[in-house]
Design a protein around this motif. Structure first.
Motif, PDB file in Angstrom:
ATOM      1  N   VAL A 147      35.935  23.743   6.372  1.00  0.00           N
ATOM      2  CA  VAL A 147      34.603  23.651   6.969  1.00  0.00           C
ATOM      3  C   VAL A 147      34.471  24.783   7.988  1.00  0.00           C
ATOM      4  CG1 VAL A 147      33.067  22.203   8.340  1.00  0.00           C
ATOM      5  CG2 VAL A 147      34.575  21.159   6.642  1.00  0.00           C
ATOM      6  N   PRO A 148      33.410  25.599   7.902  1.00  0.00           N
ATOM      7  CA  PRO A 148      33.314  26.738   8.816  1.00  0.00           C
ATOM      8  C   PRO A 148      33.108  26.282  10.276  1.00  0.00           C
ATOM      9  CG  PRO A 148      31.315  26.540   7.477  1.00  0.00           C
ATOM     10  CD  PRO A 148      32.294  25.537   6.945  1.00  0.00           C
ATOM     11  N   LEU A 149      33.554  27.100  11.207  1.00  0.00           N
ATOM     12  CA  LEU A 149      33.380  26.797  12.633  1.00  0.00           C
ATOM     13  C   LEU A 149      31.907  26.600  12.973  1.00  0.00           C
ATOM     14  CD1 LEU A 149      35.820  29.332  14.328  1.00  0.00           C
ATOM     15  CD2 LEU A 149      36.093  26.858  14.093  1.00  0.00           C
ATOM     16  N   GLU A 150      31.054  27.326  12.259  1.00  0.00           N
ATOM     17  CA  GLU A 150      29.611  27.251  12.505  1.00  0.00           C
ATOM     18  C   GLU A 150      29.102  25.824  12.303  1.00  0.00           C
ATOM     19  OE1 GLU A 150      31.234  29.649  10.982  1.00  0.00           O
ATOM     20  OE2 GLU A 150      30.496  31.572  11.735  1.00  0.00           O
ATOM     21  N   SER A 151      29.785  25.049  11.447  1.00  0.00           N
ATOM     22  CA  SER A 151      29.377  23.666  11.212  1.00  0.00           C
ATOM     23  C   SER A 151      29.629  22.795  12.443  1.00  0.00           C
ATOM     24  CB  SER A 151      30.143  23.116  10.012  1.00  0.00           C
ATOM     25  OG  SER A 151      29.951  21.736   9.883  1.00  0.00           O
ATOM     26  N   LYS A 152      30.748  23.039  13.098  1.00  0.00           N
ATOM     27  CA  LYS A 152      31.075  22.281  14.308  1.00  0.00           C
ATOM     28  C   LYS A 152      30.081  22.623  15.433  1.00  0.00           C
ATOM     29  CE  LYS A 152      33.710  19.389  16.500  1.00  0.00           C
ATOM     30  NZ  LYS A 152      33.831  17.987  16.088  1.00  0.00           N
ATOM     31  N   VAL A 153      29.645  23.878  15.464  1.00  0.00           N
ATOM     32  CA  VAL A 153      28.638  24.280  16.456  1.00  0.00           C
ATOM     33  C   VAL A 153      27.363  23.453  16.233  1.00  0.00           C
ATOM     34  CG1 VAL A 153      27.134  26.172  17.235  1.00  0.00           C
ATOM     35  CG2 VAL A 153      29.545  26.625  16.750  1.00  0.00           C
ATOM     36  N   VAL A 154      26.968  23.319  14.962  1.00  0.00           N
ATOM     37  CA  VAL A 154      25.753  22.554  14.645  1.00  0.00           C
ATOM     38  C   VAL A 154      25.950  21.074  14.994  1.00  0.00           C
ATOM     39  CG1 VAL A 154      24.195  21.787  12.801  1.00  0.00           C
ATOM     40  CG2 VAL A 154      24.984  24.159  12.861  1.00  0.00           C
ATOM     41  N   GLU A 155      27.106  20.556  14.666  1.00  0.00           N
ATOM     42  CA  GLU A 155      27.369  19.134  14.938  1.00  0.00           C
ATOM     43  C   GLU A 155      27.214  18.827  16.435  1.00  0.00           C
ATOM     44  OE1 GLU A 155      31.099  17.673  13.200  1.00  0.00           O
ATOM     45  OE2 GLU A 155      31.250  16.314  14.901  1.00  0.00           O
ATOM     46  N   LEU A 156      27.761  19.706  17.273  1.00  0.00           N
ATOM     47  CA  LEU A 156      27.649  19.453  18.715  1.00  0.00           C
ATOM     48  C   LEU A 156      26.250  19.783  19.232  1.00  0.00           C
ATOM     49  CD1 LEU A 156      31.246  20.537  19.665  1.00  0.00           C
ATOM     50  CD2 LEU A 156      30.267  18.272  20.055  1.00  0.00           C
ATOM     51  N   ALA A 157      25.603  20.776  18.635  1.00  0.00           N
ATOM     52  CA  ALA A 157      24.221  21.100  19.022  1.00  0.00           C
ATOM     53  C   ALA A 157      23.297  19.924  18.699  1.00  0.00           C
ATOM     54  CB  ALA A 157      23.741  22.354  18.296  1.00  0.00           C
ATOM     55  N   ASP A 158      23.569  19.255  17.583  1.00  0.00           N
ATOM     56  CA  ASP A 158      22.785  18.085  17.174  1.00  0.00           C
ATOM     57  C   ASP A 158      22.868  17.016  18.271  1.00  0.00           C
ATOM     58  OD1 ASP A 158      21.416  16.243  15.578  1.00  0.00           O
ATOM     59  OD2 ASP A 158      23.196  15.639  14.466  1.00  0.00           O
ATOM     60  N   ARG A 159      24.078  16.780  18.711  1.00  0.00           N
ATOM     61  CA  ARG A 159      24.279  15.765  19.743  1.00  0.00           C
ATOM     62  C   ARG A 159      23.609  16.175  21.063  1.00  0.00           C
ATOM     63  NH1 ARG A 159      29.801  12.443  20.026  1.00  0.00           N
ATOM     64  NH2 ARG A 159      29.176  12.249  17.866  1.00  0.00           N
ATOM     65  N   MET A 160      23.772  17.435  21.443  1.00  0.00           N
ATOM     66  CA  MET A 160      23.149  17.921  22.687  1.00  0.00           C
ATOM     67  C   MET A 160      21.631  17.805  22.594  1.00  0.00           C
ATOM     68  SD  MET A 160      25.314  21.384  23.438  1.00  0.00           S
ATOM     69  CE  MET A 160      27.106  21.358  23.434  1.00  0.00           C
ATOM     70  N   ALA A 161      21.091  18.132  21.423  1.00  0.00           N
ATOM     71  CA  ALA A 161      19.637  18.095  21.243  1.00  0.00           C
ATOM     72  C   ALA A 161      19.120  16.672  21.416  1.00  0.00           C
ATOM     73  CB  ALA A 161      19.251  18.643  19.871  1.00  0.00           C
ATOM     74  N   TYR A 162      19.742  15.715  20.741  1.00  0.00           N
ATOM     75  CA  TYR A 162      19.156  14.375  20.839  1.00  0.00           C
ATOM     76  C   TYR A 162      19.433  13.722  22.174  1.00  0.00           C
ATOM     77  CZ  TYR A 162      23.447  11.918  19.004  1.00  0.00           C
ATOM     78  OH  TYR A 162      24.708  11.412  18.794  1.00  0.00           O
ATOM     79  N   LEU A 163      20.569  14.069  22.808  1.00  0.00           N
ATOM     80  CA  LEU A 163      20.812  13.503  24.139  1.00  0.00           C
ATOM     81  C   LEU A 163      19.744  13.985  25.117  1.00  0.00           C
ATOM     82  CD1 LEU A 163      24.713  13.687  24.526  1.00  0.00           C
ATOM     83  CD2 LEU A 163      23.307  11.678  24.061  1.00  0.00           C
ATOM     84  N   ARG A 164      19.225  15.167  24.865  1.00  0.00           N
ATOM     85  CA  ARG A 164      18.169  15.670  25.739  1.00  0.00           C
ATOM     86  C   ARG A 164      16.809  15.067  25.351  1.00  0.00           C
ATOM     87  NH1 ARG A 164      14.315  19.476  25.223  1.00  0.00           N
ATOM     88  NH2 ARG A 164      13.514  20.365  27.143  1.00  0.00           N
ATOM     89  N   HIS A 165      16.436  15.236  24.068  1.00  0.00           N
ATOM     90  CA  HIS A 165      15.051  14.881  23.747  1.00  0.00           C
ATOM     91  C   HIS A 165      14.820  13.380  23.597  1.00  0.00           C
ATOM     92  CE1 HIS A 165      16.021  14.494  19.517  1.00  0.00           C
ATOM     93  NE2 HIS A 165      16.153  15.788  19.301  1.00  0.00           N
ATOM     94  N   ASP A 166      15.846  12.625  23.244  1.00  0.00           N
ATOM     95  CA  ASP A 166      15.619  11.177  23.159  1.00  0.00           C
ATOM     96  C   ASP A 166      15.420  10.572  24.552  1.00  0.00           C
ATOM     97  OD1 ASP A 166      15.798  11.464  20.455  1.00  0.00           O
ATOM     98  OD2 ASP A 166      17.717  10.433  20.209  1.00  0.00           O
ATOM     99  N   VAL A 167      16.072  11.165  25.564  1.00  0.00           N
ATOM    100  CA  VAL A 167      15.833  10.723  26.945  1.00  0.00           C
ATOM    101  C   VAL A 167      14.373  11.014  27.318  1.00  0.00           C
ATOM    102  CG1 VAL A 167      16.330  11.299  29.365  1.00  0.00           C
ATOM    103  CG2 VAL A 167      18.213  10.844  27.784  1.00  0.00           C
ATOM    104  N   GLU A 168      13.928  12.208  26.950  1.00  0.00           N
ATOM    105  CA  GLU A 168      12.547  12.582  27.287  1.00  0.00           C
ATOM    106  C   GLU A 168      11.538  11.662  26.581  1.00  0.00           C
ATOM    107  OE1 GLU A 168      11.660  16.712  26.603  1.00  0.00           O
ATOM    108  OE2 GLU A 168       9.545  16.438  27.082  1.00  0.00           O
ATOM    109  N   ASP A 169      11.784  11.400  25.304  1.00  0.00           N
ATOM    110  CA  ASP A 169      10.859  10.547  24.556  1.00  0.00           C
ATOM    111  C   ASP A 169      10.915   9.094  25.044  1.00  0.00           C
ATOM    112  OD1 ASP A 169      10.063  12.740  23.154  1.00  0.00           O
ATOM    113  OD2 ASP A 169      10.803  12.098  21.205  1.00  0.00           O
TER     114      ASP A 169
END
Ligand code: MG
Length: 358
Positions: free
Chosen positions: A194-216
């Motif tokens: 699995v490319p390293l770029e996939s792990k970047v996306v996996e953690l970005a996914d988590r960072m994104a929802y931890l931010r925007h779900d709080v806002e929503d």
């Protein structure tokens, strides 16, 4: 001081194009981190079917565009993130969530000199297989699958790959498919790590929802900023922008240290990761599994069960191309998982509610 590697862009290139695919491969070889995925690497850009090479775009840029132009991508517009078919224009949907993930992931990939194009393609494709009504819909469909004899249930991650390979075949590269499938989620291609770029996306996914779900959730008046436990705010930041910034910078710093030591590991530091997990746990308790959300879950389950039973009993009601050659249960699943929230709601109304006699 950053030392720039020398990259020569020959003016006498055989290609009349100002920026050719071959030049980009040269640039990647010179500029990207040695552990990054390169678009000139044969095993990474392998496709199931032969594909016309593009004179301008690399294979990963082509994949990004194929995903962006797919029907499944457009349907994300009307799929739930957390709040079901929100009337408010400012709530996230799966589409805006996906765009935020892509933005965060690209920032981190670029800073780490990983392959930004591959990262973007994986990010744009990572939720293609999400069913209607977010995780409520996913749980309901998964239970129905198991009852119907599909022991694996339903996973939106694996369904994303099914869309890209079977349902709307996009003929993506091996690296993008492997990245969409992600780490430890039944990745069967042992020849291709699995490319390293996939792990970047996996953690970005988590960072994104931890931010925007709080806002929503604040918009929905489920919580206020001060409700988040003080230890979490002390470690990550006092507001959602600060927390996102902390996590992005931490991931870049921690991962750059790993990569420079030859360690292929994308990560957030243990202290911040723990705080991130604590925030996630708190959000489950406070938002995702809140009593209000549980009522919605039950309603979603009821609606999807109704449609499921209807289509299992009336397979002729499925679109013509969706039954053969796949099994009926799979055909119903594929059709229902593809539905948007609003399509599922209106279909339920049409098929299962009485119409007033005129
Ligand atoms: Mg996601």
């Amino acid at each position: 001081m950053l030392s720039m590697p020398s990259v020569s862009f020959s003016q006498n290139s055989a290609s009349p194009l100002p920026q050719s695919c071959a030049q980009q491969a040269t640039f990647e070889a010179a500029w990207l981190h040695p552990l990054a995925a390169q678009s000139g690497h044969e095993a990474l850009i392998r496709r199931a079917r032969a594909s016309q090479p593009c004179p301008i775009r690399t294979a990963f840029q082509q994949d990004r565009d194929r995903i962006l132009h797919s029907k499944a991508f457009r349907r994300l517009k009307y799929k739930t993130q957390v709040f079901i078919s929100p009337n408010g224009d400012h709530y996230r949907t799966r589409l805006t969530h996906t765009l935020e993930v892509a933005q965060i992931a690209r920032t981190m990939a670029r800073a780490l000199r990983l392959n930004e194009d591959l990262t973007e393609a994986i990010a744009l494709g990572h939720d293609l297989g999400h069913p209607p009504f977010g995780h409520s819909g996913e749980h309901a469909l998964s239970a129905l699958c198991k009852e119907a004899g599909l022991p694996e249930g339903f996973s939106h991650t694996l369904h994303s790959v099914r869309i890209a390979t079977v349902l709307e075949p996009l003929n993506l590269t091996a690296a993008v498919l492997s990245g969409m499938q992600g780490q430890g989620k039944g990745n069967t291609d042992e020849a291709l790590p699995v490319p390293l770029e996939s792990k970047v996306v996996e953690l970005a996914d988590r960072m994104a929802y931890l931010r925007h779900d709080v806002e929503d959730a604040q918009r929905a008046e489920l919580m206020s900023e001060g409700d988040i436990p003080a230890e979490i705010r002390q470690t990550l930041g006092e507001d959602r922008q600060e927390r996102l910034n902390t996590l992005v910078l931490d991931l870049i710093e921690t991962s750059a240290g790993n990569l420079n030591n030859g360690q292929a590991k994308i990560a957030v530091s243990p202290e911040r990761f723990e705080a991130m997990q604590a925030l996630r746990g708190w959000m489950f308790e406070r938002i995702y599994l809140s009593p209000r959300q549980q009522v919605k879950d039950a309603q979603v389950k009821h609606l999807l069960e109704g449609l499921w039973q209807y289509y299992q009993a009336n397979p002729k009601a499925l679109p013509e191309d969706s039954v053969a050659p796949v099994e009926q249960v799979q055909a119903v699943l594929d059709y229902m998982a593809g539905m948007t929230d609003r399509f599922a709601l209106s279909t339920y109304q049409t098929l299962l509610l009485p119409r007033p006699y005129l």
